[in-house]
Write a protein that holds these residues in place. Structure first.
Motif, PDB file in Angstrom:
ATOM      1  N   HIS A 157     -12.537  27.786  91.190  1.00 19.08           N
ATOM      2  CA  HIS A 157     -13.253  27.993  89.945  1.00 19.08           C
ATOM      3  C   HIS A 157     -13.068  29.440  89.495  1.00 19.08           C
ATOM      4  O   HIS A 157     -13.057  30.359  90.319  1.00 19.08           O
ATOM      5  N   LEU A 162     -14.947  25.674  85.242  1.00 15.86           N
ATOM      6  CA  LEU A 162     -14.832  24.796  86.393  1.00 15.86           C
ATOM      7  C   LEU A 162     -13.353  24.554  86.688  1.00 15.86           C
ATOM      8  O   LEU A 162     -12.559  24.320  85.769  1.00 15.86           O
ATOM      9  N   LYS A 182     -20.588  23.708  90.517  1.00 15.49           N
ATOM     10  CA  LYS A 182     -20.133  24.944  91.153  1.00 15.49           C
ATOM     11  C   LYS A 182     -21.173  25.484  92.123  1.00 15.49           C
ATOM     12  O   LYS A 182     -20.844  25.872  93.250  1.00 15.49           O
TER      13      LYS A 182
END
Length: 732
Positions: A157, A162, A182
């Motif tokens: 990431h 993302l 995340k």
């Protein structure tokens, strides 16, 4: 703690939603459901490898801690000794320089052992720190932790997006679903928030515009339909393909010109049906999809990159049910035109004509091929039945490669079981001795079994070329676009597409004067009913007084509001059954007129729930054969009918009184505790059935007099006594 397995531990805590790895007595201590989750994402073997690796690190840490405790104890002891020496030196008149020299002196001095121990302690600590640093920096190789890192946690990431994609829909800004994946521990998104849905809507539009092949891939994945069948795209509405049929052309040589070339071109039309998806989600349902995404995103086996996005995952979830609906409709579908307007949603199975409908139309209506008259198939005769069916096909046709026997799952199971018993000596060593496992009928290796799981409640079987069955669709921008809107607390998603199925060629009937060689067929079947007698198609009110029929059994929709003055779509020679509906808001009739010839000129009341049976005459007019004036007794109701005063609870769970005179319940026999039963009255005029208390057997709050079928009392058996749960009895 967890220096070697830091990456793996981070994944486990995120995936399982925990703040630390549970341990007990020096080993990891996952709960049963956590073990199950690990096995689901990693598989049994890798999950055990991870657990073993974690336990090994715990053991190593425990040993290091023990060594450190020994060193710390030694250091404390040395400090204590040095403090005592310093106290002794302080009592002397030595200078500070001399005192330090003694403390840090050579190995020959009295306190040399102390300094040597202290230096050894410092060296050991330095060596341990260097080792830990090296372990943290070195690659993990093929250890279980490395396997997990490589296959599961290889998700990079960026600080803003993302997976580091840079795509709008993967941004963290104002997209809590992405941030949640995340960070792991965040709460589910509040999709009722006024700003969330418009952003999701914009992301979805952007995603589909940039990835149009995504939806095409989803819609055109027919993996669950036989892979041997043909596919055709680009069909806007209808398609057809011709086949040239020739009579014999060879003759003995002679003088003169004598042409002998009779040809005929035959074609079958295929049609795609316009379909749509209308879905309404509330915030909770979207949260559940988000939870599933977060839980499954780690298992990337076989996933396309776009499925790693919440938008791609959401679209995949939307299409899952659509694919199931279409698979069933492609086999069992019977088209029924749904009236325009809000609120009336047609059934998926009525969105198109399916494969079985085509067989029904070609065999029973158009008579484009002749079936074989083989009688009814049973478990006892299934092997001989299939053998006779195949041998009835002309030899030159049945030996062609690429043929398939289309058969239901139930009948194929019968065949494998019976053939396994009859032909068990023919089986190879790796097959069971009571099940025939080859993928073709005995002695016909060129004909594969084509098991059609959605072909239920029928003994119909057909043989044709696999490529003769063609799946059709149409790829355009309308099919690659989902549209998302939001109103109050509801999120609406809709899409449009087209789909159909056809038999490319069936057969030809001889016309007057045509040679016998023109009679061809490439479809062969038995003659049993293709659809179960219970199959009906809804008759919708199109508001014009016309009932459009596409099948012989029609059930009037409960929203019908007009009289029927014309019936369109019925074919000459058909017997048409139209069943009314007691739920109609008012009495509506099928009208007697010059094209609908009803007995005695009497209109048919559709609200009665009875069935009107009509015959389509050669002139196209419909003539009444018979009618009923009340709903047909369902098979379930017939099984639960009783005329006695004793009810046998093991025979059913719902009972209808059919006695000629009023009576009262004497006893309920059999049954088990916690079983529930319903008892209905009778519709016969002046006949009722009374359920009252029966000592040790029946307990009710008050006598229940059931005067009609809609009067019902529900009982449950508790400690051997049938006790009242509820009752619905119309006021007298």
């Amino acid at each position: 703690m967890w220096k070697k397995m830091a990456t793996t531990v981070a994944f486990l805590m995120s995936y399982l939603g925990i703040s630390e790895i549970p341990t007990a007595e020096g080993k990891v201590n996952f709960k049963d459901d956590q073990h199950a989750q690990l096995k689901k994402v990693l598989g049994d073997e890798k999950a055990q490898q991870v657990v073993d690796a974690l336990n090994k690190e715990l053991a190593d840490v425990a040993k290091e801690n023990a060594d450190n405790k020994d060193l710390q104890a030694r250091e404390a002891e040395l400090k204590k000794v040095r403090a005592e020496v310093e106290a002794m030196l302080n009592e002397t008149s030595l200078s500070n320089e001399e005192k330090e020299k003694l403390l840090d002196g050579s190995e020959k001095s009295a306190d040399g052992d102390i300094n040597a121990s202290l230096n050894a302690l410092k060296a050991a600590q330095k060596k341990q720190n260097e080792m830990i640093k090296k372990l943290m920096a070195d690659p993990e190789g093929d250890s279980p932790a490395a396997v997990v890192k490589k296959n599961i946690l290889d998700m990079k990431h960026s600080s803003t997006h993302l997976f580091g994609t840079g795509k709008q829909w993967d941004a963290f800004d104002k997209r809590p679903w992405n941030a949640r994946l995340k960070d792991g521990g965040m709460k589910a998104t509040d999709f009722n928030d006024s700003g969330t849905i418009p952003l999701l809507q914009d992301d979805m539009d952007h995603f589909v515009r940039e990835n149009p092949q995504v939806i095409e891939s989803l819609f055109n994945d027919f993996a669950e339909l036989p892979s041997q069948w043909s596919r055709r795209t680009g069909v806007l509405d209808r398609t057809s393909s011709g086949r040239i049929i020739a009579d014999e052309i060879v003759q003995g040589r002679k003088k003169g010109w004598a042409p002998k070339n009779n040809f005929k071109i035959a074609a079958e039309e295929g049609r795609v049906f316009r379909k749509k998806i209308d879905i309404t989600f509330d915030g909770y349902e979207l949260q559940e999809i988000e939870n599933t995404w977060v839980g499954q995103i780690y298992n990337k086996d076989g996933s396309h990159p776009w499925k790693m996005s919440f938008i791609g995952f959401l679209l995949t979830e939307l299409v899952k049910q659509q694919k199931l609906d279409d698979r069933i409709a492609q086999i069992n579908g019977i088209y029924a035109k749904t009236p325009d307007g809000e609120g009336k949603a047609g059934a998926a199975v009525n969105s198109q004509n399916g494969l079985l409908y085509l067989y029904w139309m070609y065999r029973d209506v158009l008579k484009k091929y002749r079936p074989f008259h083989l009688g009814e198939v049973t478990e006892a005769n299934i092997v001989d039945y299939v053998d006779t069916l195949i041998k009835s096909i002309p030899e030159v046709d049945r030996k062609r490669p690429g043929l398939e026997l289309q058969i239901s799952t139930e009948k194929l199971g019968w065949y494998r079981k019976k053939a396994g018993i009859l032909y068990q000596m023919h089986l190879s060593d790796d097959e069971g001795r009571t099940i025939y496992n080859k993928n073709h009928p005995v002695n016909f290796p060129n004909i594969i079994f084509q098991e059609i799981i959605d072909m239920t409640n029928t003994s119909f079987m057909a043989v044709t070329q696999s490529k003769n069955v063609e799946i059709m669709d149409y790829k355009t921008s309308e099919k690659t676009r989902f549209t998302l809107t939001h109103e109050k607390r509801e999120t609406n998603i809709f899409a449009d597409y087209r789909l159909g199925i056809r038999l490319q060629f069936v057969g030809t009937k001889l016309l007057p004067g045509e040679p016998a060689g023109f009679e061809k067929q490439v479809v062969w079947s038995n003659d049993v009913p293709i659809f179960d007698s219970s199959v009906t198609v809804p008759g919708f009110d199109l508001g014009n007084g016309i009932l459009e029929v596409n099948y012989t059994n029609v059930k009037i929709d409960e929203d019908f509001k007009t009289d029927i003055a014309a019936i369109e779509g019925a074919k000459q020679g058909q017997v048409l059954r139209i069943t009314g509906n007691t739920k109609l808001a008012a009495v509506n009739n099928i009208k007697n007129n010059e094209n609908i010839l009803l007995a005695g000129g009497a209109d048919f009341n559709m609200k009665s729930g009875g069935t009107l049976t009509l015959y389509v005459q050669p002139d196209g007019k419909l003539k009444e054969l018979k009618r009923t004036t009340e709903p047909e007794v369902s098979s379930a109701q017939a099984e639960g009918q009783f005329a006695d005063t004793i009810i046998d609870a093991k025979s059913s769970s719902e009972f209808y009184y059919v006695g000629a005179a009023s009576a009262s319940l004497d006893e309920i026999i059999n049954g088990v505790d916690n079983k529930m039963i319903k008892i209905h009255g009778s519709d016969a005029a002046g006949v009722s059935f009374t359920v009252a208390n029966v000592a040790g057997n029946v307990s009710v709050t008050a006598n229940a007099v059931l005067a009609t079928k809609t009067d019902v009392i529900e009982l449950v058996r508790l400690d051997g006594v049938w006790t009242e749960v509820s009752r619905t009895i119309a006021a007298v």
